[in-house]
Design a protein around this motif. Sequence first.
Motif, PDB file in Angstrom:
ATOM      1  N   THR A 105       0.830  -1.199   0.000  1.00 35.08           N
ATOM      2  CA  THR A 105       0.000   0.000   0.000  1.00 35.08           C
ATOM      3  C   THR A 105       0.870   1.257   0.000  1.00 35.08           C
ATOM      4  N   ILE A 106       1.869   1.274   0.865  1.00 35.00           N
ATOM      5  CA  ILE A 106       2.749   2.446   0.950  1.00 35.00           C
ATOM      6  C   ILE A 106       4.050   2.251   0.173  1.00 35.00           C
ATOM      7  N   GLY A 107       4.293   1.020  -0.283  1.00 32.59           N
ATOM      8  CA  GLY A 107       5.501   0.763  -1.053  1.00 32.59           C
ATOM      9  C   GLY A 107       6.748   0.643  -0.205  1.00 32.59           C
ATOM     10  N   GLU A 108       6.687  -0.173   0.829  1.00 27.48           N
ATOM     11  CA  GLU A 108       7.849  -0.376   1.694  1.00 27.48           C
ATOM     12  C   GLU A 108       8.517  -1.704   1.349  1.00 27.48           C
ATOM     13  N   VAL A 109       9.847  -1.670   1.250  1.00 21.50           N
ATOM     14  CA  VAL A 109      10.623  -2.868   0.963  1.00 21.50           C
ATOM     15  C   VAL A 109      11.796  -2.988   1.924  1.00 21.50           C
ATOM     16  N   ASP A 110      12.295  -4.217   2.035  1.00 23.65           N
ATOM     17  CA  ASP A 110      13.481  -4.506   2.837  1.00 23.65           C
ATOM     18  C   ASP A 110      14.577  -5.076   1.952  1.00 23.65           C
ATOM     19  N   ILE A 115      23.514  -7.505  10.632  1.00 23.38           N
ATOM     20  CA  ILE A 115      24.135  -6.467  11.450  1.00 23.38           C
ATOM     21  C   ILE A 115      24.525  -7.112  12.769  1.00 23.38           C
ATOM     22  N   LEU A 116      25.809  -7.051  13.068  1.00 21.27           N
ATOM     23  CA  LEU A 116      26.354  -7.702  14.259  1.00 21.27           C
ATOM     24  C   LEU A 116      25.949  -9.169  14.319  1.00 21.27           C
ATOM     25  N   GLY A 117      25.950  -9.810  13.157  1.00 18.89           N
ATOM     26  CA  GLY A 117      25.656 -11.236  13.081  1.00 18.89           C
ATOM     27  C   GLY A 117      24.187 -11.595  13.131  1.00 18.89           C
ATOM     28  N   ARG A 118      23.330 -10.609  13.286  1.00 15.07           N
ATOM     29  CA  ARG A 118      21.887 -10.875  13.370  1.00 15.07           C
ATOM     30  C   ARG A 118      21.206 -10.519  12.056  1.00 15.07           C
ATOM     31  N   PRO A 119      20.201 -11.326  11.656  1.00 13.91           N
ATOM     32  CA  PRO A 119      19.442 -10.972  10.453  1.00 13.91           C
ATOM     33  C   PRO A 119      18.778  -9.613  10.633  1.00 13.91           C
ATOM     34  N   ALA A 120      18.915  -8.780   9.614  1.00 13.32           N
ATOM     35  CA  ALA A 120      18.372  -7.421   9.663  1.00 13.32           C
ATOM     36  C   ALA A 120      18.019  -7.020   8.237  1.00 13.32           C
ATOM     37  N   SER A 132      17.680   4.984   4.060  1.00 12.11           N
ATOM     38  CA  SER A 132      18.157   5.714   5.236  1.00 12.11           C
ATOM     39  C   SER A 132      17.747   5.075   6.560  1.00 12.11           C
ATOM     40  N   PHE A 133      17.104   3.894   6.509  1.00 14.43           N
ATOM     41  CA  PHE A 133      16.629   3.246   7.732  1.00 14.43           C
ATOM     42  C   PHE A 133      17.001   1.769   7.723  1.00 14.43           C
ATOM     43  N   TRP A 134      17.009   1.183   8.907  1.00 21.73           N
ATOM     44  CA  TRP A 134      17.282  -0.238   9.051  1.00 21.73           C
ATOM     45  C   TRP A 134      16.482  -0.762  10.233  1.00 21.73           C
ATOM     46  N   ARG A 142      11.596   1.264  12.365  1.00 21.20           N
ATOM     47  CA  ARG A 142      12.719   1.595  11.485  1.00 21.20           C
ATOM     48  C   ARG A 142      13.637   2.573  12.206  1.00 21.20           C
ATOM     49  N   ARG A 143      14.911   2.259  12.212  1.00 21.34           N
ATOM     50  CA  ARG A 143      15.906   3.110  12.866  1.00 21.34           C
ATOM     51  C   ARG A 143      16.733   3.834  11.802  1.00 21.34           C
ATOM     52  N   PRO A 144      17.081   5.080  12.053  1.00 23.01           N
ATOM     53  CA  PRO A 144      17.942   5.794  11.092  1.00 23.01           C
ATOM     54  C   PRO A 144      19.308   5.114  10.982  1.00 23.01           C
ATOM     55  N   ILE A 145      19.842   5.056   9.781  1.00 22.12           N
ATOM     56  CA  ILE A 145      21.164   4.476   9.566  1.00 22.12           C
ATOM     57  C   ILE A 145      22.208   5.476  10.068  1.00 22.12           C
ATOM     58  N   PRO A 146      23.064   5.055  11.005  1.00 22.02           N
ATOM     59  CA  PRO A 146      24.103   5.964  11.514  1.00 22.02           C
ATOM     60  C   PRO A 146      25.077   6.366  10.412  1.00 22.02           C
TER      61      PRO A 146
END
Length: 162
Positions: A105-110, A115-120, A132-134, A142-146
């Motif tokens: 609906t909003i067009g969000e993809v992954d 990241i640190l060995g964990r699926p992300a 710009s997010f992860w 969603r967290r901003p990418i540092p």
Amino acid sequence: MSQTPHRATNPAGKPRSKVVMHDLKTARQMLPLVASIVNDLVQHRRLIRQLTPEQEQLFRNRRHLDWGGRQRRYRINEEIASAERSFADALSELQGLGVQLVDDTIGEVDFPTKILGRPAAFSWRLGENSVSFWHYQGETMRRPIPSEWEHGVPTMANRPAR
């Protein structure tokens, strides 16, 4: 001789899908193509959602439709079928790139990653200028990418010492 039947490791004959891991640079380079595909997905889904109520109403009244109403019913059925095929084709293209559709609906993809060995995943939404997010797998926030990730996302190998 063993009494255990020999079975194929993939009896259904389906191709095994291997999760593609993307780095941040690659995800950002892929964005123009991914954005185009996601835009198509959102448009096809919007058309399907727009036409479905009319299709259902015409189906309920199908015995009482005049010729014009019947023509409209057939045309809507064809439009929806075409949009569904186009949606499936675009989704297949997106999956072929190793990108996962989160919300049509909003067009969000992954873009799957670790990241640190964990699926992300790196997360992007239609209308955003860049990836710009992860988030970690299973999380919705969603967290901003540092900014320091511009030079490499932390892995178990380059994890900062505590």
